[in-house]
Every structure is written in C-alpha cells, then in structure tokens.
Design a protein around this motif. Structure first.
Motif, mmCIF file in Angstrom:
data_model
loop_
_atom_site.group_PDB
_atom_site.id
_atom_site.type_symbol
_atom_site.label_atom_id
_atom_site.label_comp_id
_atom_site.label_asym_id
_atom_site.label_seq_id
_atom_site.Cartn_x
_atom_site.Cartn_y
_atom_site.Cartn_z
ATOM 1 N N LEU A 163 13.597 2.476 2.934
ATOM 2 C CA LEU A 163 13.881 2.842 4.315
ATOM 3 C C LEU A 163 12.700 3.596 4.929
ATOM 4 O O LEU A 163 12.293 3.323 6.061
ATOM 5 N N HIS A 164 12.130 4.511 4.159
ATOM 6 C CA HIS A 164 10.961 5.246 4.650
ATOM 7 C C HIS A 164 9.795 4.288 4.898
ATOM 8 O O HIS A 164 9.100 4.406 5.915
ATOM 9 N N CYS A 165 9.601 3.364 3.990
ATOM 10 C CA CYS A 165 8.529 2.369 4.167
ATOM 11 C C CYS A 165 8.758 1.573 5.444
ATOM 12 O O CYS A 165 7.827 1.339 6.224
ATOM 13 N N LYS A 166 9.986 1.157 5.657
ATOM 14 C CA LYS A 166 10.310 0.366 6.839
ATOM 15 C C LYS A 166 10.046 1.157 8.122
ATOM 16 O O LYS A 166 9.464 0.638 9.076
ATOM 17 N N LEU A 167 10.451 2.425 8.143
ATOM 18 C CA LEU A 167 10.221 3.269 9.305
ATOM 19 C C LEU A 167 8.727 3.473 9.560
ATOM 20 O O LEU A 167 8.262 3.426 10.708
ATOM 21 N N ILE A 168 7.983 3.707 8.507
ATOM 22 C CA ILE A 168 6.538 3.884 8.639
ATOM 23 C C ILE A 168 5.893 2.606 9.160
ATOM 24 O O ILE A 168 5.053 2.635 10.064
ATOM 25 N N LEU A 169 6.313 1.472 8.629
ATOM 26 C CA LEU A 169 5.740 0.201 9.057
ATOM 27 C C LEU A 169 6.082 -0.118 10.509
ATOM 28 O O LEU A 169 5.277 -0.738 11.216
ATOM 29 N N GLN A 170 7.243 0.325 10.983
ATOM 30 C CA GLN A 170 7.580 0.161 12.396
ATOM 31 C C GLN A 170 6.613 0.966 13.264
ATOM 32 O O GLN A 170 6.156 0.482 14.301
ATOM 33 N N GLN A 171 6.317 2.175 12.845
ATOM 34 C CA GLN A 171 5.364 3.011 13.585
ATOM 35 C C GLN A 171 3.961 2.409 13.537
ATOM 36 O O GLN A 171 3.220 2.455 14.523
ATOM 37 N N VAL A 172 3.598 1.837 12.399
ATOM 38 C CA VAL A 172 2.300 1.172 12.281
ATOM 39 C C VAL A 172 2.232 0.008 13.266
ATOM 40 O O VAL A 172 1.229 -0.184 13.955
ATOM 41 N N SER A 173 3.302 -0.743 13.364
ATOM 42 C CA SER A 173 3.356 -1.877 14.288
ATOM 43 C C SER A 173 3.208 -1.414 15.739
ATOM 44 O O SER A 173 2.465 -2.015 16.526
ATOM 45 N N LYS A 174 3.887 -0.334 16.097
ATOM 46 C CA LYS A 174 3.758 0.211 17.456
ATOM 47 C C LYS A 174 2.321 0.649 17.716
ATOM 48 O O LYS A 174 1.768 0.394 18.785
ATOM 49 N N PHE A 175 1.728 1.312 16.731
ATOM 50 C CA PHE A 175 0.344 1.760 16.876
ATOM 51 C C PHE A 175 -0.585 0.555 17.058
ATOM 52 O O PHE A 175 -1.489 0.583 17.897
ATOM 53 N N GLN A 176 -0.360 -0.503 16.296
ATOM 54 C CA GLN A 176 -1.196 -1.690 16.411
ATOM 55 C C GLN A 176 -1.089 -2.314 17.806
ATOM 56 O O GLN A 176 -2.079 -2.783 18.357
ATOM 57 N N GLN A 177 0.110 -2.298 18.382
ATOM 58 C CA GLN A 177 0.293 -2.814 19.734
ATOM 59 C C GLN A 177 -0.474 -1.967 20.746
ATOM 60 O O GLN A 177 -1.144 -2.497 21.640
ATOM 61 N N LEU A 178 -0.355 -0.647 20.613
ATOM 62 C CA LEU A 178 -1.089 0.253 21.510
ATOM 63 C C LEU A 178 -2.594 0.082 21.360
ATOM 64 O O LEU A 178 -3.340 0.082 22.341
ATOM 65 N N GLN A 179 -3.020 -0.085 20.136
ATOM 66 C CA GLN A 179 -4.435 -0.275 19.862
ATOM 67 C C GLN A 179 -4.928 -1.600 20.455
ATOM 68 O O GLN A 179 -6.025 -1.679 21.011
ATOM 69 N N SER A 180 -4.117 -2.618 20.366
ATOM 70 C CA SER A 180 -4.471 -3.921 20.928
ATOM 71 C C SER A 180 -4.618 -3.844 22.449
ATOM 72 O O SER A 180 -5.558 -4.404 23.030
ATOM 73 N N ARG A 181 -3.698 -3.135 23.099
ATOM 74 C CA ARG A 181 -3.790 -2.959 24.555
ATOM 75 C C ARG A 181 -5.075 -2.218 24.932
ATOM 76 O O ARG A 181 -5.750 -2.579 25.894
ATOM 77 N N PHE A 182 -5.393 -1.171 24.183
ATOM 78 C CA PHE A 182 -6.610 -0.413 24.460
ATOM 79 C C PHE A 182 -7.842 -1.289 24.240
ATOM 80 O O PHE A 182 -8.787 -1.256 25.034
ATOM 81 N N THR A 224 0.830 -1.207 0.000
ATOM 82 C CA THR A 224 0.000 0.000 0.000
ATOM 83 C C THR A 224 0.861 1.252 0.000
ATOM 84 O O THR A 224 0.605 2.198 -0.752
ATOM 85 N N LEU A 225 1.891 1.246 0.849
ATOM 86 C CA LEU A 225 2.778 2.414 0.915
ATOM 87 C C LEU A 225 3.466 2.673 -0.422
ATOM 88 O O LEU A 225 3.557 3.807 -0.868
ATOM 89 N N GLN A 226 3.943 1.623 -1.059
ATOM 90 C CA GLN A 226 4.693 1.797 -2.300
ATOM 91 C C GLN A 226 3.794 2.043 -3.503
ATOM 92 O O GLN A 226 4.044 2.958 -4.291
ATOM 93 N N ASN A 227 2.764 1.245 -3.654
ATOM 94 C CA ASN A 227 1.966 1.302 -4.880
ATOM 95 C C ASN A 227 0.796 2.282 -4.837
ATOM 96 O O ASN A 227 0.502 2.924 -5.839
ATOM 97 N N MET A 228 0.150 2.400 -3.704
ATOM 98 C CA MET A 228 -1.023 3.274 -3.647
ATOM 99 C C MET A 228 -0.675 4.679 -3.171
ATOM 100 O O MET A 228 -1.244 5.652 -3.642
ATOM 101 N N ILE A 229 0.246 4.773 -2.218
ATOM 102 C CA ILE A 229 0.610 6.078 -1.679
ATOM 103 C C ILE A 229 1.804 6.664 -2.423
ATOM 104 O O ILE A 229 1.954 7.869 -2.512
ATOM 105 N N GLY A 230 2.649 5.796 -2.959
ATOM 106 C CA GLY A 230 3.763 6.259 -3.781
ATOM 107 C C GLY A 230 5.074 6.465 -3.040
ATOM 108 O O GLY A 230 5.960 7.168 -3.531
ATOM 109 N N ILE A 231 5.228 5.879 -1.882
ATOM 110 C CA ILE A 231 6.496 5.986 -1.146
ATOM 111 C C ILE A 231 7.436 4.920 -1.702
ATOM 112 O O ILE A 231 7.241 3.727 -1.487
ATOM 113 N N ARG A 232 8.441 5.357 -2.412
ATOM 114 C CA ARG A 232 9.352 4.427 -3.091
ATOM 115 C C ARG A 232 10.586 4.073 -2.264
ATOM 116 O O ARG A 232 11.169 3.020 -2.441
ATOM 117 N N ASN A 233 10.968 4.947 -1.372
ATOM 118 C CA ASN A 233 12.159 4.715 -0.559
ATOM 119 C C ASN A 233 11.877 3.595 0.444
ATOM 120 O O ASN A 233 11.030 3.722 1.316
#
Length: 109
Positions: free
Chosen positions: A21-40, A10-19
């Motif tokens: 490293l940027h995708c990896k960093l964003i996905l790490q933040q998504v993972s953290k958010f998912q953990q926080l969301q799961s706890r809530f 989704t990040l690469q093809n739909m949003i257009g983030i080609r880098n």
C-alpha cells in the motif's frame, strides 16, 4: 530530482519499503510529479527558454510549482539564469509568466 526514476522494484528491493500500500501511494505521487514535470518541460521547450533548461534542472526546478517557489520575481530569475541584458530578462520572464509583470503569487497551490 531522482523521484521520476522510482518504480515498485526500486521501492521494495533497493529502498526496503515492503508494504504494498505504501509503495502504491508513493508511486501515485511519483506519477503526479512526472505529469507536473512533463508540463514544465513543455513550457521550457519554447525557443526562448530552451537554453535555460539545464540551469533549471541543475537548480532542482522541475515543475511550475518549484519555479514559482524559487523564482518568484525578476531578480531571482536574473540571479538563477545569470541574465545580464534587461530585454532578455523580460523575454524570459514573459515566456514563463505571460500574465504577470514583476512578481508571482507565492501561495499558488
């Protein structure tokens, strides 16, 4: 509220983030958010709070951090959840904030 649905494709093809490293960093933040969301989600799955899960979701309250930001006192909780009964308000407040009587420290990291 759609962050939890992001993936590399989704990040690469739909949003257009080609880098990659940027995708990896964003996905790490998504993972953290998912953990926080799961706890809530585990907090609001209690019998006392289950009926309000959709209201929290509709108001974008998906983590305890967001809860503390938008529902920092009993009046805010009453307004968001439209609770009229004082006893019910206290039950819900105590289920969300078991160690606090009226207000939450808004400076929680």
């Amino acid at each position: 509220r759609m962050v939890q649905f992001l993936d590399g494709d989704t990040l690469q093809n739909m949003i257009g983030i080609r880098n990659k490293l940027h995708c990896k960093l964003i996905l790490q933040q998504v993972s953290k958010f998912q953990q926080l969301q799961s706890r809530f989600s585990s907090i609001i799955s209690s019998e006392c709070l289950q009926q309000y899960a959709e209201v929290f979701d509709a108001n974008g309250i998906l983590t305890t951090r967001l809860l503390q930001k938008y529902v920092g006192n009993k009046q805010a909780l009453r307004t968001i959840l439209e609770i009229v009964d004082e006893n019910q308000l206290n039950r819900v407040w105590n289920a969300l904030y078991p160690n606090n009587n009226n207000q939450v420290n808004q400076n929680v990291p």
